[in-house]
Motif scaffolding. Structure first.
Motif, PDB file in Angstrom:
ATOM      1  N   TYR A  29      36.825 -51.664  18.347  1.00  0.00           N
ATOM      2  CA  TYR A  29      37.724 -50.812  17.561  1.00  0.00           C
ATOM      3  C   TYR A  29      39.168 -51.291  17.691  1.00  0.00           C
ATOM      4  O   TYR A  29      39.933 -51.259  16.721  1.00  0.00           O
ATOM      5  N   GLU A  30      39.522 -51.728  18.902  1.00  0.00           N
ATOM      6  CA  GLU A  30      40.865 -52.271  19.098  1.00  0.00           C
ATOM      7  C   GLU A  30      41.031 -53.586  18.331  1.00  0.00           C
ATOM      8  O   GLU A  30      42.089 -53.839  17.734  1.00  0.00           O
ATOM      9  N   VAL A  74      43.305 -56.881  13.741  1.00  0.00           N
ATOM     10  CA  VAL A  74      43.187 -57.744  12.555  1.00  0.00           C
ATOM     11  C   VAL A  74      43.571 -56.985  11.286  1.00  0.00           C
ATOM     12  O   VAL A  74      44.057 -57.590  10.322  1.00  0.00           O
ATOM     13  N   SER A  75      43.376 -55.649  11.283  1.00  0.00           N
ATOM     14  CA  SER A  75      43.752 -54.876  10.093  1.00  0.00           C
ATOM     15  C   SER A  75      45.258 -54.765   9.945  1.00  0.00           C
ATOM     16  O   SER A  75      45.773 -54.609   8.835  1.00  0.00           O
ATOM     17  N   SER A  76      45.974 -54.831  11.070  1.00  0.00           N
ATOM     18  CA  SER A  76      47.433 -54.695  11.028  1.00  0.00           C
ATOM     19  C   SER A  76      48.130 -55.995  10.648  1.00  0.00           C
ATOM     20  O   SER A  76      49.336 -55.999  10.395  1.00  0.00           O
ATOM     21  N   MET A  77      47.394 -57.091  10.608  1.00  0.00           N
ATOM     22  CA  MET A  77      48.012 -58.371  10.255  1.00  0.00           C
ATOM     23  C   MET A  77      48.355 -58.401   8.773  1.00  0.00           C
ATOM     24  O   MET A  77      47.576 -57.951   7.936  1.00  0.00           O
ATOM     25  N   ASP A  78      49.525 -58.923   8.460  1.00  0.00           N
ATOM     26  CA  ASP A  78      49.967 -59.058   7.077  1.00  0.00           C
ATOM     27  C   ASP A  78      49.430 -60.381   6.533  1.00  0.00           C
ATOM     28  O   ASP A  78      50.086 -61.421   6.590  1.00  0.00           O
ATOM     29  N   TRP A  79      48.225 -60.333   5.960  1.00  0.00           N
ATOM     30  CA  TRP A  79      47.563 -61.565   5.543  1.00  0.00           C
ATOM     31  C   TRP A  79      48.281 -62.237   4.388  1.00  0.00           C
ATOM     32  O   TRP A  79      48.187 -63.451   4.201  1.00  0.00           O
ATOM     33  N   GLY A  91      36.337 -63.920  19.256  1.00  0.00           N
ATOM     34  CA  GLY A  91      35.824 -64.132  20.604  1.00  0.00           C
ATOM     35  C   GLY A  91      36.905 -64.052  21.662  1.00  0.00           C
ATOM     36  O   GLY A  91      36.703 -63.476  22.734  1.00  0.00           O
ATOM     37  N   ALA A  92      38.075 -64.627  21.381  1.00  0.00           N
ATOM     38  CA  ALA A  92      39.172 -64.592  22.357  1.00  0.00           C
ATOM     39  C   ALA A  92      39.627 -63.160  22.615  1.00  0.00           C
ATOM     40  O   ALA A  92      39.842 -62.763  23.773  1.00  0.00           O
ATOM     41  N   LEU A  93      39.776 -62.375  21.563  1.00  0.00           N
ATOM     42  CA  LEU A  93      40.203 -60.993  21.734  1.00  0.00           C
ATOM     43  C   LEU A  93      39.158 -60.191  22.511  1.00  0.00           C
ATOM     44  O   LEU A  93      39.499 -59.359  23.370  1.00  0.00           O
ATOM     45  N   TYR A  94      37.885 -60.423  22.224  1.00  0.00           N
ATOM     46  CA  TYR A  94      36.817 -59.702  22.928  1.00  0.00           C
ATOM     47  C   TYR A  94      36.795 -60.096  24.405  1.00  0.00           C
ATOM     48  O   TYR A  94      36.612 -59.245  25.288  1.00  0.00           O
ATOM     49  N   CYS A  95      37.000 -61.384  24.688  1.00  0.00           N
ATOM     50  CA  CYS A  95      37.013 -61.849  26.078  1.00  0.00           C
ATOM     51  C   CYS A  95      38.229 -61.344  26.845  1.00  0.00           C
ATOM     52  O   CYS A  95      38.210 -61.263  28.076  1.00  0.00           O
ATOM     53  N   MET A  96      39.302 -61.010  26.134  1.00  0.00           N
ATOM     54  CA  MET A  96      40.478 -60.441  26.790  1.00  0.00           C
ATOM     55  C   MET A  96      40.245 -58.994  27.209  1.00  0.00           C
ATOM     56  O   MET A  96      41.054 -58.425  27.947  1.00  0.00           O
ATOM     57  N   GLY A  97      39.157 -58.384  26.742  1.00  0.00           N
ATOM     58  CA  GLY A  97      38.840 -57.019  27.136  1.00  0.00           C
ATOM     59  C   GLY A  97      39.058 -55.994  26.054  1.00  0.00           C
ATOM     60  O   GLY A  97      38.840 -54.796  26.276  1.00  0.00           O
ATOM     61  N   ARG A 139      34.945 -63.982   6.476  1.00  0.00           N
ATOM     62  CA  ARG A 139      33.583 -63.531   6.773  1.00  0.00           C
ATOM     63  C   ARG A 139      33.382 -63.353   8.271  1.00  0.00           C
ATOM     64  O   ARG A 139      32.440 -62.663   8.699  1.00  0.00           O
ATOM     65  N   GLY A 140      34.254 -63.966   9.067  1.00  0.00           N
ATOM     66  CA  GLY A 140      34.167 -63.817  10.518  1.00  0.00           C
ATOM     67  C   GLY A 140      34.383 -62.400  11.009  1.00  0.00           C
ATOM     68  O   GLY A 140      34.033 -62.070  12.147  1.00  0.00           O
ATOM     69  N   TYR A 141      34.950 -61.533  10.166  1.00  0.00           N
ATOM     70  CA  TYR A 141      35.110 -60.128  10.567  1.00  0.00           C
ATOM     71  C   TYR A 141      33.769 -59.454  10.798  1.00  0.00           C
ATOM     72  O   TYR A 141      33.690 -58.430  11.490  1.00  0.00           O
ATOM     73  N   ALA A 142      32.697 -60.010  10.227  1.00  0.00           N
ATOM     74  CA  ALA A 142      31.370 -59.440  10.463  1.00  0.00           C
ATOM     75  C   ALA A 142      31.004 -59.509  11.942  1.00  0.00           C
ATOM     76  O   ALA A 142      30.187 -58.704  12.423  1.00  0.00           O
ATOM     77  N   HIS A 143      31.589 -60.466  12.684  1.00  0.00           N
ATOM     78  CA  HIS A 143      31.354 -60.525  14.132  1.00  0.00           C
ATOM     79  C   HIS A 143      31.698 -59.185  14.787  1.00  0.00           C
ATOM     80  O   HIS A 143      31.003 -58.746  15.708  1.00  0.00           O
ATOM     81  N   ILE A 144      32.776 -58.574  14.328  1.00  0.00           N
ATOM     82  CA  ILE A 144      33.228 -57.314  14.942  1.00  0.00           C
ATOM     83  C   ILE A 144      32.145 -56.250  14.807  1.00  0.00           C
ATOM     84  O   ILE A 144      31.835 -55.520  15.761  1.00  0.00           O
TER      85      ILE A 144
END
Length: 717
Positions: free
Chosen positions: A74-75, A80-85, A64-70, A33-38
């Motif tokens: 969309y990136e 997260v979509s490319s991860m093999d869950w 949050g970490a990915l967003y803070c990295m810049g 459900r955390g994907y809703a943050h995006i």
């Protein structure tokens, strides 16, 4: 937008001078459900709202970490979509990748437990160790390796984990970003507690799921909370282990979140009741839910924008690193396996530069040794280079496996397997097995290796087993049964090469006694002894041992024995089998197989151990002991189809030729059999059903549940 929601923002605007206003985001946990943050962040970004600080918990820490990295939203969505869950929480070793020495034994055990120094079985602390999740986080957060103070990220960042010992929330603002985020998302009982500097941490949501206080402590005057964790379930929904566990965690989360909500001006809480914390296959839909929710609340977003200072320059993005120059390599956490040995498995060298993908694959190669539960890298800046730390957690050197299997041929068989790795001698393995039920066996296999990828080894294999052989009449009905008690040993010296396989020269001595079970004609207490020497070789590149879809498997054995004081018969036998699998698409594979056996000599005066040709591991058109011959060949061609993960179906045709002489001709008589199969790979072992349709003869079916494999097939003579 209601007046109730706008008034807090207006109040802040009136009470604080414009130039001092600092905005912070608090991102809650919530699993998938955390994907809703995006989606929410995307709309805030589009409306010009930019945070000065971000604090996150669990999945909120990842986003949050990915967003803070810049990274923009969309990136982040692409990442997260490319991860093999399906693979992130898969702790099983891929058969193709394990070391060649380990391929001498097939997989076994419904349940595996480590044992401590006092030989006490240890219950697991979680469902998953999640080593693949560690490696994936190390990959996606690698660009932040040069940052040790999270205030130095393009957006200052903090994340919350929970100290497993004290239960207190721990805020990470320095150190390895990967270790901080991984600590924050260790879901209790699901993921193994994550250790940093010797301290175990679990999911931050247990102590602080919405880190509003933390982002205020960073300097934020106005805090926007993004809340995506699930609500408490109703009584009728608590109908499974997972539901109860989720409810247990959520009770604590709800309490600490409610305390934070009372002290927060703005909360964004999208409606996500249709999605669970485990809905990782619904990434796009969950992001869209967050985005739609934010667009429906544009008035609040614009009110936030109105009270902010808009003179900030564009946010920088962290520098992307293509290759990491390594100054030195260290190993952290090893106990019994030396640092030198871990570095040998790793295959990387100081003074070289490597892309993060190479470093990740090298760590996975260490894990494939099957000596470690977790292996992951941490890159620490060291001048213009990086110090590479390989963090490992060793498996217990004593492993206990419990195995319960059922087959239509052997009925119910219970087994216990004790494995000792690197305990008696370095780089040695001792595997002992006791089976009771349809099979009664006691096997002991000790191997000492001199090298893991290439080298020599020696083996000692004593054993004793008892089995029942059935005798059939001309109408293919069981008429008699004979028991066989065999004991002996095999000892050999072999060589192994990672890209080639294993070859071994061996000597053996065995004694067999045949005695009547349900029989009126079989001689009572017939016995014989065999001693001799032989050669055997094995090569395997399969992707999976039980349900292969690509690769090959080949085994050959030659046994030689002549009359002597130690043997009662000339006993010269060769047996070979070859299987080839070629994957034509993601779902379809083609299988070709050939099996051949010959006793070389003809006219044996006692039956010894003739080739039994039928059964689920031979020619499906006959039962296991229905047919035997001194010379035979089995041909097979088929297809394998995997409609979805862990499900397998197959179909094909087999041909069988057998005779009293070893003749290969075009007009030889061949029996044919069509077959279909269905398999499922469950958590507790494989389930397989084979349906056979002989061109001449009766329909047959074979069912197996659990690991009914002969662990020591290669070890035997």
């Amino acid at each position: 937008m209601t007046l109730r929601r706008i008034l807090p923002i207006v109040f802040i605007f009136l009470c604080l001078p414009l130039w001092s206003m600092k905005l912070g985001y608090a991102l809650s946990g919530g699993g998938a459900r955390g994907y809703a943050h995006i989606g929410i962040l995307r709309v805030l970004e589009e409306e010009g709202v930019k945070p000065d600080y971000i604090a996150g918990t669990s999945s909120g820490a990842v986003i949050g970490a990915l967003y803070c990295m810049g990274y923009n939203t969309y990136e982040i969505e692409d990442i997260v979509s490319s991860m093999d869950w399906d693979n992130l929480f898969n702790d099983t070793y891929k058969r193709r990748d394990i070391y060649v020495g380990q391929k001498r034994w097939p997989p076994y055990g419904n349940i595996k437990l480590g044992m401590n120094e006092s030989w006490k079985p240890l219950l697991p602390t979680s469902v998953f160790t999640a080593n693949n999740a560690n490696l994936e986080l190390a990959r996606v957060l690698a660009d932040a390796s040069s940052v040790t103070d999270f205030n130095d990220l393009p957006i200052p960042f903090a994340c919350v984990a929970t100290d497993l010992v004290s239960g207190d929330p721990i805020v990470f603002r320095r150190g390895s970003l990967m270790q901080a985020v991984r600590s924050s998302l260790s879901v209790p009982s699901i993921m193994k507690p994550f250790e940093v500097n010797g301290k175990p941490y679990i999911d931050g949501g247990v102590s602080q799921n919405l880190p509003i206080d933390q982002v205020r402590n960073m300097g934020a005057d106005l805090v926007v909370g993004l809340k995506v964790n699930s609500d408490l379930r109703d009584k009728q929904e608590l109908d499974s282990f997972v539901a109860v566990l989720d409810q247990t965690i959520n009770i604590g989360m709800t309490r600490n979140v409610d305390k934070q909500l009372a002290d927060t001006a703005i909360i964004f809480e999208p409606e996500l009741s249709d999605y669970k914390a485990s809905s990782f296959r619904n990434i796009k839909e969950i992001i869209r839910e967050g985005e739609d929710y934010a667009r429906a609340h544009l008035d609040e977003i614009k009110a936030i924008y109105a009270v902010l200072d808009h003179n900030d320059p564009e946010q920088d993005s962290i520098k992307r690193i293509q290759s990491y120059p390594i100054s030195d390599i260290d190993v952290i956490g090893n106990q019994f396996i030396s640092k030198a040995k871990v570095k040998e498995y790793l295959g990387l060298r100081s003074g070289e530069a490597y892309p993060i993908e190479t470093i990740i694959e090298s760590c996975r190669q260490v894990w494939n040794s099957q000596y470690f539960s977790t292996v992951y890298p941490v890159l620490k800046p060291n001048g213009h280079k990086f110090r590479l730390e390989i963090h490992v957690s060793e498996l217990e050197r004593r492993q206990l496996a419990l195995n319960l299997s059922y087959t239509t041929e052997d009925d119910l068989v219970a087994g216990v397997v004790l494995s000792l790795n690197n305990l008696l001698l370095k780089n040695s393995t001792l595997i002992s097995e006791l089976k009771l039920g349809g099979k009664n066996e006691l096997n002991l296999d000790y191997v000492k290796n001199f090298g893991d990828f290439h080298g020599v080894y020696y083996r000692v294999f004593p054993y004793i087993n008892e089995k029942t052989t059935y005798i059939y009449d001309q109408d293919h009905y069981k008429t008699e049964s004979v028991k066989s008690l065999e004991y002996g040993f095999t000892s050999g010296v072999g060589v192994l090469a990672q890209k080639i396989g294993v070859a071994e020269m061996f000597i053996y001595n065995s004694h067999t006694r045949l005695y009547r079970d349900i029989s009126q004609t079989f001689p009572i207490n017939q016995s014989y002894s065999i001693a001799g020497f032989g050669l055997k070789a094995y090569r395997e590149t399969l992707d999976d041992f039980v349900f292969p879809r690509s690769g090959m498997r080949a085994m050959a054995k030659l046994d030689l024995s002549r009359f002597s004081p130690l043997t009662d018969e000339n006993y010269n036998k060769i047996s070979t089998n070859l299987e080839l699998y070629h994957k034509y698409s993601k779902r379809f594979s083609v299988k070709l197989a050939l099996e051949y056996g010959s006793y070389l000599d003809s006219g044996l005066s006692v039956p010894l151990d003739p080739f039994f040709l039928g059964g689920s591991d031979g020619y499906y058109g006959f039962d296991r002991y229905e047919l035997s011959a001194p010379f035979y060949k089995i041909y097979e061609a088929g297809v394998v189809y995997s409609p979805r993960t862990n499900w397998f179906a197959g179909a094909g045709i087999q041909g069988l030729n057998y005779d009293d002489s070893d003749i290969w001709t075009l007009n030889q008589n061949i029996e044919y059999c069509a077959y279909g199969s269905l398999g499922y790979r469950s958590v507790l072992g494989p389930v397989k059903l084979i349906l056979a349709f002989p061109f001449k003869g009766e329909f047959r079916s074979y069912l197996s549940v659990g690991y009914d494999l002969d662990i020591f097939k290669f070890s035997r003579r």
